[in-house]
Scaffold this motif. Structure first.
Motif, PDB file in Angstrom:
ATOM      1  N   PRO A  53       0.812  -1.232   0.000  1.00 19.71           N
ATOM      2  CA  PRO A  53       0.000   0.000   0.000  1.00 19.71           C
ATOM      3  C   PRO A  53       0.838   1.272   0.000  1.00 19.71           C
ATOM      4  N   ASN A  54       1.943   1.256   0.759  1.00 19.54           N
ATOM      5  CA  ASN A  54       2.758   2.475   0.811  1.00 19.54           C
ATOM      6  C   ASN A  54       3.442   2.758  -0.531  1.00 19.54           C
ATOM      7  N   GLU A  55       3.718   1.703  -1.298  1.00 19.36           N
ATOM      8  CA  GLU A  55       4.300   1.894  -2.629  1.00 19.36           C
ATOM      9  C   GLU A  55       3.268   2.514  -3.577  1.00 19.36           C
ATOM     10  N   LEU A  56       2.002   2.086  -3.444  1.00 22.13           N
ATOM     11  CA  LEU A  56       0.947   2.659  -4.274  1.00 22.13           C
ATOM     12  C   LEU A  56       0.741   4.131  -3.943  1.00 22.13           C
ATOM     13  N   ILE A  57       0.825   4.467  -2.652  1.00 20.34           N
ATOM     14  CA  ILE A  57       0.700   5.872  -2.241  1.00 20.34           C
ATOM     15  C   ILE A  57       1.862   6.697  -2.800  1.00 20.34           C
ATOM     16  N   LYS A  58       3.077   6.107  -2.813  1.00 18.01           N
ATOM     17  CA  LYS A  58       4.234   6.820  -3.375  1.00 18.01           C
ATOM     18  C   LYS A  58       4.013   7.121  -4.852  1.00 18.01           C
ATOM     19  N   LEU A  59       3.458   6.141  -5.561  1.00 17.85           N
ATOM     20  CA  LEU A  59       3.174   6.367  -6.981  1.00 17.85           C
ATOM     21  C   LEU A  59       2.141   7.479  -7.154  1.00 17.85           C
ATOM     22  N   PRO A 107      12.724 -13.119 -11.841  1.00 16.39           N
ATOM     23  CA  PRO A 107      11.774 -13.500 -12.889  1.00 16.39           C
ATOM     24  C   PRO A 107      10.930 -14.709 -12.523  1.00 16.39           C
ATOM     25  N   GLU A 108      11.450 -15.496 -11.566  1.00 14.85           N
ATOM     26  CA  GLU A 108      10.691 -16.699 -11.205  1.00 14.85           C
ATOM     27  C   GLU A 108       9.543 -16.411 -10.234  1.00 14.85           C
ATOM     28  N   HIS A 109       9.552 -15.215  -9.635  1.00  8.08           N
ATOM     29  CA  HIS A 109       8.505 -14.896  -8.666  1.00  8.08           C
ATOM     30  C   HIS A 109       7.160 -14.722  -9.359  1.00  8.08           C
ATOM     31  N   ILE A 110       6.184 -15.389  -8.835  1.00  8.11           N
ATOM     32  CA  ILE A 110       4.795 -15.190  -9.279  1.00  8.11           C
ATOM     33  C   ILE A 110       3.959 -14.998  -8.009  1.00  8.11           C
ATOM     34  N   PRO A 111       3.403 -13.826  -7.769  1.00  9.20           N
ATOM     35  CA  PRO A 111       3.447 -12.631  -8.618  1.00  9.20           C
ATOM     36  C   PRO A 111       4.731 -11.807  -8.412  1.00  9.20           C
ATOM     37  N   LEU A 112       4.837 -10.768  -9.267  1.00  6.14           N
ATOM     38  CA  LEU A 112       5.922  -9.805  -9.072  1.00  6.14           C
ATOM     39  C   LEU A 112       5.653  -8.986  -7.813  1.00  6.14           C
ATOM     40  N   ARG A 113       6.680  -8.700  -7.055  1.00  3.21           N
ATOM     41  CA  ARG A 113       6.501  -7.997  -5.785  1.00  3.21           C
ATOM     42  C   ARG A 113       7.127  -6.599  -5.874  1.00  3.21           C
ATOM     43  N   LEU A 114       6.272  -5.585  -5.550  1.00  2.00           N
ATOM     44  CA  LEU A 114       6.740  -4.193  -5.539  1.00  2.00           C
ATOM     45  C   LEU A 114       6.689  -3.689  -4.106  1.00  2.00           C
ATOM     46  N   GLY A 115       7.865  -3.449  -3.512  1.00  2.00           N
ATOM     47  CA  GLY A 115       7.916  -3.004  -2.133  1.00  2.00           C
ATOM     48  C   GLY A 115       7.889  -4.172  -1.154  1.00  2.00           C
ATOM     49  N   GLN A 116       7.873  -3.838   0.161  1.00  2.00           N
ATOM     50  CA  GLN A 116       7.844  -4.848   1.208  1.00  2.00           C
ATOM     51  C   GLN A 116       6.406  -5.341   1.389  1.00  2.00           C
ATOM     52  N   THR A 117       6.083  -6.418   0.706  1.00  2.00           N
ATOM     53  CA  THR A 117       4.699  -6.918   0.719  1.00  2.00           C
ATOM     54  C   THR A 117       4.434  -7.761   1.952  1.00  2.00           C
ATOM     55  N   ASP A 118       3.235  -7.669   2.463  1.00  2.00           N
ATOM     56  CA  ASP A 118       2.777  -8.504   3.580  1.00  2.00           C
ATOM     57  C   ASP A 118       1.311  -8.837   3.349  1.00  2.00           C
ATOM     58  N   MET A 119       0.629  -9.189   4.422  1.00  2.00           N
ATOM     59  CA  MET A 119      -0.773  -9.606   4.279  1.00  2.00           C
ATOM     60  C   MET A 119      -1.678  -8.455   3.790  1.00  2.00           C
ATOM     61  N   ASN A 120      -1.236  -7.196   3.923  1.00  2.00           N
ATOM     62  CA  ASN A 120      -2.041  -6.053   3.467  1.00  2.00           C
ATOM     63  C   ASN A 120      -1.731  -5.649   2.023  1.00  2.00           C
ATOM     64  N   ALA A 121      -0.824  -6.401   1.370  1.00  2.00           N
ATOM     65  CA  ALA A 121      -0.427  -6.053   0.011  1.00  2.00           C
ATOM     66  C   ALA A 121      -1.617  -6.163  -0.952  1.00  2.00           C
ATOM     67  N   ILE A 122      -1.545  -5.395  -2.047  1.00  3.51           N
ATOM     68  CA  ILE A 122      -2.646  -5.306  -3.016  1.00  3.51           C
ATOM     69  C   ILE A 122      -2.263  -6.104  -4.255  1.00  3.51           C
ATOM     70  N   LEU A 123      -3.175  -6.985  -4.691  1.00  5.19           N
ATOM     71  CA  LEU A 123      -2.905  -7.858  -5.828  1.00  5.19           C
ATOM     72  C   LEU A 123      -3.574  -7.302  -7.087  1.00  5.19           C
ATOM     73  N   VAL A 124      -2.762  -7.162  -8.168  1.00  8.26           N
ATOM     74  CA  VAL A 124      -3.273  -6.734  -9.477  1.00  8.26           C
ATOM     75  C   VAL A 124      -3.213  -7.949 -10.399  1.00  8.26           C
TER      76      VAL A 124
END
Length: 623
Positions: free
Chosen positions: A37-43, A71-88
């Protein structure tokens, strides 16, 4: 067209752009993207001279970097993701719903508003001041102050300040602080309400807060709701738009809620009522009157609808209702409004600005209901006031004489001179009494103890109101005299006062009483003429009137002759073609009988007087 800079746009709009570009990247590389969420706010807060183009480039670089590093990560992770992370998710069909979810998650709107509503509810239920509720809202707004850019907020604040002056201060006399910080906070509260409305459902907690505001601050809530309708009618339908109430009304709620009466102005014309309202509320510096401008052809039911809708929005604990209107039936208006509310009610007709201002100042002083009601009776001869249900709010006796109010007033003077002042005497003419008995029930006559007349009232009129109706000439009969004494004793009158009243009444109703009533004419001549007229009626109809009826006729005719000599008032002629054959015969006979009197006293006996005489005699001459 000059477009606002990206950084000056509302946060939810900036988040929408960032989410859109994230969605495009997920679709392009066909991978899920998990963003903190904090990465989305930064954007959303990304600031660059190229505005939106630069934001799109920034999102592409972040996604490319995440893909290159893992490249092997599914999904791609932007920022320090946790249980509150947002999935696109790629190929998201309902993009708007997803963006709403992203905004809600990024701002933590759901938990934030839930906690706010819980605290506001507790504060309102505990009876805390609006200062506390303002603090709770301000604390939340401080946490999400990025939802609007400073420039946009400043422009919005100026618009709200201008609208408040137009729709509240100018009309209702309520003023607000003029400093910019106050209005920027109000504007921020409205922006927050918009974000909540666009991204959250109308929860029960939000609806409860709206109802709690109405219950706790009914008059202030009414003004604020009126303000919302002027800003945008859709605002009224969302409970979130009542959150700015605590920010905007903090300085004036105490004064507005101090008004203890609901006061209404009703006047025909496009601006009459609202013009008086604006003057009075502005001079008094507070919201006292609401106004309704009525079309010329408005009906009483429509007027009642205006009043009913208004009173429904007001506090049931108000001391009373005050209605000032410009024309119409006072009693009918009182009766219809009383159906809407059982609170104390004052209705005053012939509305003027001076009258409204006087009542406004009395309400401002918190005068009691009775003093306001009594003052409203002194506004002038053309003004009438009613503030009690029925004919009078005191124990009373109605006196009505066929010969007119003049004779009734004489009987009234006699009662006032002998009985206690606590018993009000109301003098009306016979036609008015007939109308009152026909059109009203026992409730209307709740304080009436006795009705005195100079003629018998038909049994089907007033038979169910439960009040003794006594012909004053029955005072010569022992049984009727005792009945009258019983009624007066039940009213609290002393035996001595009752006996003196009856003695004076007997003298008043005798021939000597007639002599005493005449002010100009020679009693011997007038009574002699009256006796001659009565004798003619007896001869023509071959009847013999009783002594009591004769005495009544002598008084009626004698006073009628003197009244017609001293009064220049004329009445409308009766179309004799519409009369029944017996009535036409009576009118024709009377014209001949009265001719000598008309010549002697230089008067003209009008049709109205003959009609009264017919009512007095018809039961005796037609059986």
């Amino acid at each position: 067209i000059k477009l606002s800079a990206f950084s000056d746009r509302p946060l939810n709009e900036r988040i929408t752009f960032a989410a859109m570009y994230l969605q495009q990247q997920a679709d392009q590389i066909n991978k899920e993207i998990l963003i903190a969420p904090n990465e989305l706010i930064k954007l959303a807060n990304f600031d660059h001279v190229n505005n939106i183009t630069a934001l799109n480039n920034r999102v592409q670089l972040l996604c490319a970097g995440a893909y290159a590093n893992a490249p092997e990560h599914i999904p791609l992770r932007l920022g320090q993701t946790d249980m509150n992370a947002i999935l696109v998710t790629p190929k998201q069909q309902n993009l708007q719903a997803r963006i709403t979810s992203l905004i809600t998650s990024a701002l933590q709107l759901g938990p934030t508003t839930d906690a706010l509503f819980k605290k506001l509810s507790d504060s309102l239920n505990n009876g805390e001041s609006i200062t506390e509720q303002n603090f709770l809202l301000a604390k939340v707004l401080n946490q999400v102050d990025t939802i609007a850019g400073e420039k946009l907020l400043s422009v919005f604040a100026q618009a709200i300040q201008k609208d408040a002056k137009t729709y509240i201060t100018h009309i209702y006399g309520v003023t607000f602080p003029s400093d910019n910080i106050f209005w920027q906070n109000v504007a921020l509260a409205f922006v927050f309400a918009s974000v909540c409305r666009d991204n959250l459902p109308d929860t029960q907690s939000a609806l409860k807060i709206q109802k709690a505001i109405k219950h706790r601050y009914p008059r202030s809530y009414y003004l604020f709701k009126h303000f919302l309708t002027k800003l945008k009618i859709q605002y009224v339908q969302s409970p979130y738009y009542y959150l700015p109430f605590f920010m905007m009304m903090i300085h004036c709620t105490s004064k507005i809620e101090s008004v203890q009466y609901n006061a209404i102005l009703l006047a025909h014309g496009e601006h009459t009522a609202s013009s008086i309202q604006q003057v009075v509320n502005s001079l008094c510096g507070n919201y006292f009157f609401e106004a309704f401008n009525m079309p010329i052809d408005v009906t009483l039911d429509q007027i009642n609808g205006y009043v009913q809708k208004y009173l429904t929005d007001q506090s049931p604990s108000a001391k009373g209702n005050i209605v000032l209107f410009d024309m119409g039936s006072l009693r009918q208006m009182f009766r219809e409004i009383k159906k809407v509310s059982n609170q104390e009610l004052i209705v005053v007709n012939n509305l003027t600005t001076a009258m409204a201002l006087d009542i406004g100042l009395r309400v401002q002083r918190n005068d009691d209901f009775q003093s306001i009601a009594e003052a409203s009776e002194q506004y002038g001869a053309s003004t009438e006031t009613q503030y009690y249900e029925g004919l009078s709010n005191k124990k009373n006796i109605i006196v009505s004489c066929m010969s007119g109010v003049g004779l009734s007033e004489e009987v009234k003077k006699l009662i006032d001179a002998t009985l206690s002042p606590a018993l009000e005497v109301i003098a009306v003419d016979y036609k008015e009494l007939h109308t009152l008995l026909t059109n009203h029930d026992r409730k209307f006559f709740s304080n009436t103890q006795l009705i005195l007349t100079t003629t018998d009232v038909a049994g089907d009129i007033g038979g169910d109101i439960g009040i003794d109706i006594v012909n004053v000439y029955n005072v010569f009969d022992k049984a009727s005299s005792q009945k009258m004494q019983t009624v007066l004793r039940n009213c609290g009158e002393s035996p001595q006062s009752i006996n003196e009243f009856i003695d004076r009444l007997v003298r008043f109703l005798s021939i000597e009483g007639i002599r005493g009533r005449l002010q100009i004419l020679n009693p011997d001549i007038v009574i002699q003429e009256s006796q001659r007229i009565v004798s003619h009626y007896e001869d023509f109809y071959n009847v013999k009137f009783g002594s009591r009826l004769k005495l009544n006729l002598y008084m009626h005719l004698s006073l009628m002759i003197e009244r017609m000599m001293t009064s220049k008032r004329s009445t409308t002629s009766i179309d004799r073609a519409t009369l029944t054959p017996p009535e036409q015969e009576f009118f024709s006979l009377s014209s001949g009988i009265f001719q000598p009197v008309e010549q002697k006293f230089n008067i003209k006996v009008q049709d109205y007087e003959i009609a009264l005489l017919y009512q007095l005699l018809k039961d005796f001459i037609f059986g």
